[in-house]
Design a protein around this motif. Structure first.
Motif, PDB file in Angstrom:
ATOM      1  N   LEU A  70       0.850  -1.196   0.014  1.00  0.00           N
ATOM      2  CA  LEU A  70      -0.052   0.053   0.030  1.00  0.00           C
ATOM      3  C   LEU A  70       1.011   1.107   0.064  1.00  0.00           C
ATOM      4  O   LEU A  70       0.978   1.891   0.903  1.00  0.00           O
ATOM      5  N   HIS A  71       1.493   1.506  -1.362  1.00  0.00           N
ATOM      6  CA  HIS A  71       2.265   2.490  -1.495  1.00  0.00           C
ATOM      7  C   HIS A  71       1.571   3.715  -1.728  1.00  0.00           C
ATOM      8  O   HIS A  71       1.275   4.206  -2.994  1.00  0.00           O
ATOM      9  N   ASN A  72       1.114   4.644  -0.659  1.00  0.00           N
ATOM     10  CA  ASN A  72       0.225   5.763  -0.674  1.00  0.00           C
ATOM     11  C   ASN A  72      -0.924   5.411  -1.762  1.00  0.00           C
ATOM     12  O   ASN A  72      -1.051   6.117  -2.486  1.00  0.00           O
ATOM     13  N   ARG A  73      -1.725   4.397  -1.508  1.00  0.00           N
ATOM     14  CA  ARG A  73      -2.779   4.178  -2.137  1.00  0.00           C
ATOM     15  C   ARG A  73      -3.852   3.135  -1.340  1.00  0.00           C
ATOM     16  O   ARG A  73      -3.504   2.922  -0.081  1.00  0.00           O
ATOM     17  N   HIS A  74      -4.937   2.825  -1.847  1.00  0.00           N
ATOM     18  CA  HIS A  74      -6.090   1.992  -1.247  1.00  0.00           C
ATOM     19  C   HIS A  74      -6.383   1.209  -2.104  1.00  0.00           C
ATOM     20  O   HIS A  74      -6.371   0.884  -3.290  1.00  0.00           O
ATOM     21  N   VAL A  75      -7.069  -0.113  -1.131  1.00  0.00           N
ATOM     22  CA  VAL A  75      -7.982  -1.042  -2.148  1.00  0.00           C
ATOM     23  C   VAL A  75      -9.115  -1.120  -1.161  1.00  0.00           C
ATOM     24  O   VAL A  75      -9.194  -0.782  -0.036  1.00  0.00           O
ATOM     25  N   LEU A 105      -0.844  10.826   2.313  1.00  0.00           N
ATOM     26  CA  LEU A 105      -2.222  10.544   2.723  1.00  0.00           C
ATOM     27  C   LEU A 105      -3.445  10.832   1.479  1.00  0.00           C
ATOM     28  O   LEU A 105      -4.141  10.139   1.178  1.00  0.00           O
ATOM     29  N   PRO A 106      -3.462  12.225   1.231  1.00  0.00           N
ATOM     30  CA  PRO A 106      -4.475  12.534   0.146  1.00  0.00           C
ATOM     31  C   PRO A 106      -4.265  11.683  -1.174  1.00  0.00           C
ATOM     32  O   PRO A 106      -5.318  11.219  -1.657  1.00  0.00           O
ATOM     33  N   ALA A 107      -3.040  11.335  -1.659  1.00  0.00           N
ATOM     34  CA  ALA A 107      -2.880  10.281  -2.767  1.00  0.00           C
ATOM     35  C   ALA A 107      -3.411   9.021  -2.291  1.00  0.00           C
ATOM     36  O   ALA A 107      -4.199   8.240  -3.274  1.00  0.00           O
ATOM     37  N   ALA A 108      -3.345   8.697  -1.085  1.00  0.00           N
ATOM     38  CA  ALA A 108      -3.798   7.197  -0.756  1.00  0.00           C
ATOM     39  C   ALA A 108      -5.171   7.013  -0.746  1.00  0.00           C
ATOM     40  O   ALA A 108      -5.612   5.892  -1.030  1.00  0.00           O
ATOM     41  N   LEU A 109      -5.869   8.125  -0.227  1.00  0.00           N
ATOM     42  CA  LEU A 109      -7.149   8.307  -0.304  1.00  0.00           C
ATOM     43  C   LEU A 109      -7.883   8.672  -1.546  1.00  0.00           C
ATOM     44  O   LEU A 109      -9.169   8.627  -1.712  1.00  0.00           O
ATOM     45  N   ALA A 110      -7.157   9.055  -2.485  1.00  0.00           N
ATOM     46  CA  ALA A 110      -7.686   9.459  -3.790  1.00  0.00           C
ATOM     47  C   ALA A 110      -8.521   8.727  -4.583  1.00  0.00           C
ATOM     48  O   ALA A 110      -8.264   7.425  -4.872  1.00  0.00           O
ATOM     49  N   GLY A 111      -9.872   9.176  -4.651  1.00  0.00           N
ATOM     50  CA  GLY A 111     -10.838   8.171  -5.530  1.00  0.00           C
ATOM     51  C   GLY A 111     -11.557   7.221  -4.474  1.00  0.00           C
ATOM     52  O   GLY A 111     -12.433   6.561  -5.214  1.00  0.00           O
ATOM     53  N   ASP A 121     -21.292  -4.911   2.220  1.00  0.00           N
ATOM     54  CA  ASP A 121     -20.650  -3.705   2.713  1.00  0.00           C
ATOM     55  C   ASP A 121     -19.165  -3.536   2.578  1.00  0.00           C
ATOM     56  O   ASP A 121     -18.450  -4.573   2.216  1.00  0.00           O
ATOM     57  N   ARG A 122     -18.717  -2.457   2.352  1.00  0.00           N
ATOM     58  CA  ARG A 122     -17.112  -2.209   1.471  1.00  0.00           C
ATOM     59  C   ARG A 122     -16.300  -1.375   2.826  1.00  0.00           C
ATOM     60  O   ARG A 122     -17.029  -0.712   3.567  1.00  0.00           O
ATOM     61  N   LEU A 123     -15.146  -1.594   2.688  1.00  0.00           N
ATOM     62  CA  LEU A 123     -14.115  -1.004   3.664  1.00  0.00           C
ATOM     63  C   LEU A 123     -13.044  -0.580   2.876  1.00  0.00           C
ATOM     64  O   LEU A 123     -12.486  -1.432   2.163  1.00  0.00           O
ATOM     65  N   VAL A 124     -12.590   0.713   3.058  1.00  0.00           N
ATOM     66  CA  VAL A 124     -11.402   1.195   2.375  1.00  0.00           C
ATOM     67  C   VAL A 124     -10.139   0.805   3.170  1.00  0.00           C
ATOM     68  O   VAL A 124     -10.068   1.373   4.416  1.00  0.00           O
ATOM     69  N   LEU A 125      -9.053   0.098   2.456  1.00  0.00           N
ATOM     70  CA  LEU A 125      -8.051  -0.376   3.229  1.00  0.00           C
ATOM     71  C   LEU A 125      -6.757   0.490   2.603  1.00  0.00           C
ATOM     72  O   LEU A 125      -6.311   0.162   1.371  1.00  0.00           O
ATOM     73  N   ALA A 126      -6.219   1.270   3.323  1.00  0.00           N
ATOM     74  CA  ALA A 126      -5.334   2.315   2.785  1.00  0.00           C
ATOM     75  C   ALA A 126      -4.118   2.279   3.437  1.00  0.00           C
ATOM     76  O   ALA A 126      -3.970   1.611   4.615  1.00  0.00           O
ATOM     77  N   GLY A 127      -2.887   2.903   2.915  1.00  0.00           N
ATOM     78  CA  GLY A 127      -1.704   2.822   3.430  1.00  0.00           C
ATOM     79  C   GLY A 127      -0.645   3.543   2.967  1.00  0.00           C
ATOM     80  O   GLY A 127      -0.997   4.415   1.722  1.00  0.00           O
ATOM     81  N   VAL A 128       0.140   4.226   3.885  1.00  0.00           N
ATOM     82  CA  VAL A 128       1.064   5.171   3.401  1.00  0.00           C
ATOM     83  C   VAL A 128       2.619   4.870   3.771  1.00  0.00           C
ATOM     84  O   VAL A 128       2.701   4.060   4.619  1.00  0.00           O
ATOM     85  N   ASP A 129       3.468   5.446   3.007  1.00  0.00           N
ATOM     86  CA  ASP A 129       4.863   5.402   3.331  1.00  0.00           C
ATOM     87  C   ASP A 129       5.295   5.834   4.784  1.00  0.00           C
ATOM     88  O   ASP A 129       4.494   6.648   5.234  1.00  0.00           O
ATOM     89  N   ASP A 130       6.254   5.425   5.177  1.00  0.00           N
ATOM     90  CA  ASP A 130       6.758   6.011   6.585  1.00  0.00           C
ATOM     91  C   ASP A 130       7.029   7.386   6.648  1.00  0.00           C
ATOM     92  O   ASP A 130       7.391   7.989   5.379  1.00  0.00           O
ATOM     93  N   ALA A 131       6.864   7.956   7.898  1.00  0.00           N
ATOM     94  CA  ALA A 131       7.197   9.436   8.033  1.00  0.00           C
ATOM     95  C   ALA A 131       8.674   9.886   7.471  1.00  0.00           C
ATOM     96  O   ALA A 131       8.787  11.008   7.145  1.00  0.00           O
ATOM     97  N   THR A 132       9.703   8.820   7.452  1.00  0.00           N
ATOM     98  CA  THR A 132      10.934   9.152   7.245  1.00  0.00           C
ATOM     99  C   THR A 132      11.296   8.958   5.619  1.00  0.00           C
ATOM    100  O   THR A 132      12.225   9.188   5.101  1.00  0.00           O
ATOM    101  N   ALA A 133      10.214   8.439   4.871  1.00  0.00           N
ATOM    102  CA  ALA A 133      10.398   7.781   3.386  1.00  0.00           C
ATOM    103  C   ALA A 133      10.959   9.181   2.461  1.00  0.00           C
ATOM    104  O   ALA A 133      11.738   8.935   1.786  1.00  0.00           O
TER     105      ALA A 133
END
Length: 389
Positions: free
Chosen positions: A254-259, A290-296, A266-278
């Motif tokens: 989950l490289h700044n994206r979601h599935v 995070l905006p990119a991870a949740l886009a769409g 019923d549906r659940l957004v499973l999102a992930g972001v890179d580490d704060a140090t990346a």
């Protein structure tokens, strides 16, 4: 003029280096010096004990920086890392309890109770021995399961009871824990998870050196998905190689994206972001977004975010995330280190609320980094049972 400017710049560059060396030297002096004083000098032992004890502490203090350099340098040697890390853990336990013993001795001295030097020294040594032995056992065992129910008001009834296993901080490293990893995977599968999320810090070292330890992760089964994000330790080495390797083992990055996962309509957004140090890693395209991870993502759907560090919850709260799962803290790993962790992170372990909607679950982690010890900070496999609102 140009030479004067260059000399000024050189002086400015050298100041941080000297400050860093001063901090390291001060820390090492305290780490080895206080236990030496408490156990060897202040009790007033006979001269032979004083000489032998001082020699042991001096040798340990001199060897420690060299062992850490050899073990954790660019071409780290696992043997040196194991020895240096173990020495660090033992000295931290001795330092903490020497400090407590010294304070207790000082308080009793105010009430006229003296002559406690040898009693304090023996008590500190006994407590430290027990804690190091117990801490090593705790670090090397397969983690126990910690089960927590998390109510998410926006979760639909079809997803009520969804079982999410959170792994974090496996830190496959200098100690070969292939059998441990096999046991970890088997324990996760026995829980019957719907989703498994690895919250980062997979390993320390290259895939070539840690392949056998990571291999059992491929045997973990989760019908709704196995996902992972990067931790800070991925960016100390071959981050891209580890990402590729876990993908080969059947995990989704989950490289700044979601599935979107679905069950019972019923549906659940499973999102992930890179580490704060990346962002500081220099790898193109890496950095928490995070905006990119949740886009769409469809408005109104509940969001479960995987982010390595608890302090990333500030962005999650602002974005209206329902639940963030993280690791990184190790629960402090060796008491009382959790007090220092708390300075940097909003949570050390467990479930906490941040704002009106957002909850954060911080795992104590499955493995350990550095010292093969866990003292008053047990490892865990986190089983989160999601409950609909």
């Amino acid at each position: 003029m140009s030479q004067t400017v260059e000399r000024a710049r050189s002086r400015r560059r050298s100041r941080p280096r000297w400050r860093f060396l001063l901090v390291v030297l001060t820390a090492l002096t305290l780490l080895f010096g206080l236990p030496w004083w408490t156990l060897v000098v202040s009790p007033g032992w006979p001269a032979p004990v004083l000489v032998v004890g001082t020699g042991l502490f001096a040798c340990a203090a001199a060897a420690f920086p060299w062992l850490m350099y050899l073990g954790h340098g660019r071409n780290g040697r696992d043997g040196a890392a194991r020895t240096g890390d173990t020495l660090l853990g033992v000295m931290w336990v001795l330092f903490a309890w020497s400090l407590l013993g010294t304070v207790a001795r000082g308080v009793l001295g105010l009430f006229g109770v003296g002559g406690l030097g040898r009693i304090v020294a023996l008590a500190v040594l006994a407590v430290a021995t027990v804690l190091v032995a117990w801490g090593a056992f705790e670090a090397m065992r397969v983690p126990r399961t910690r089960t927590v129910e998390v109510r998410i008001p926006r979760l639909g009834p079809g997803l009520d009871g969804t079982r999410v296993v959170v792994l974090a901080d496996t830190h496959f490293g200098p100690i070969d824990r292939t059998r441990w990893s096999t046991g970890l995977a088997a324990a996760v599968n026995r829980l019957g998870p719907d989703i498994v999320a690895h919250a980062g810090d997979i390993a320390d070292g290259t895939v070539a050196r840690r392949r056998s330890q990571a291999a059992p992760l491929g045997a973990i089964d989760a019908p709704l998905g196995k996902v992972f994000v990067t931790g800070n330790h991925e960016y100390y080495g071959e981050a891209l190689t580890w990402i590729d390797h876990l993908t080969e083992l059947g995990w989704q990055h989950l490289h700044n994206r979601h599935v979107v996962v679905e069950r019972g309509g019923d549906r659940l957004v499973l999102a992930g972001v890179d580490d704060a140090t990346a962002l500081g890693s220099g790898l193109p395209g890496h950095g928490a977004d995070l905006p990119a991870a949740l886009a769409g993502a469809e408005d109104g759907l509940p969001v479960l975010l995987v982010a390595h560090q608890p302090r990333q919850v500030d962005a999650a709260r602002a974005a209206g995330v329902d639940l963030q799962v993280s690791g990184h803290t190790h629960g402090g790993q060796i008491w009382p280190f959790h007090y220092l962790v708390r300075v940097d992170q909003p949570s050390v372990q467990g479930l906490s609320r941040h704002g009106e909607r957002t909850q954060l679950y911080t795992s104590r982690g499955a493995g350990f980094w550095g010292p093969p010890l866990r003292v008053f900070a047990p490892s865990e496999i986190s089983l989160l049972i999601l409950r609909a609102g």
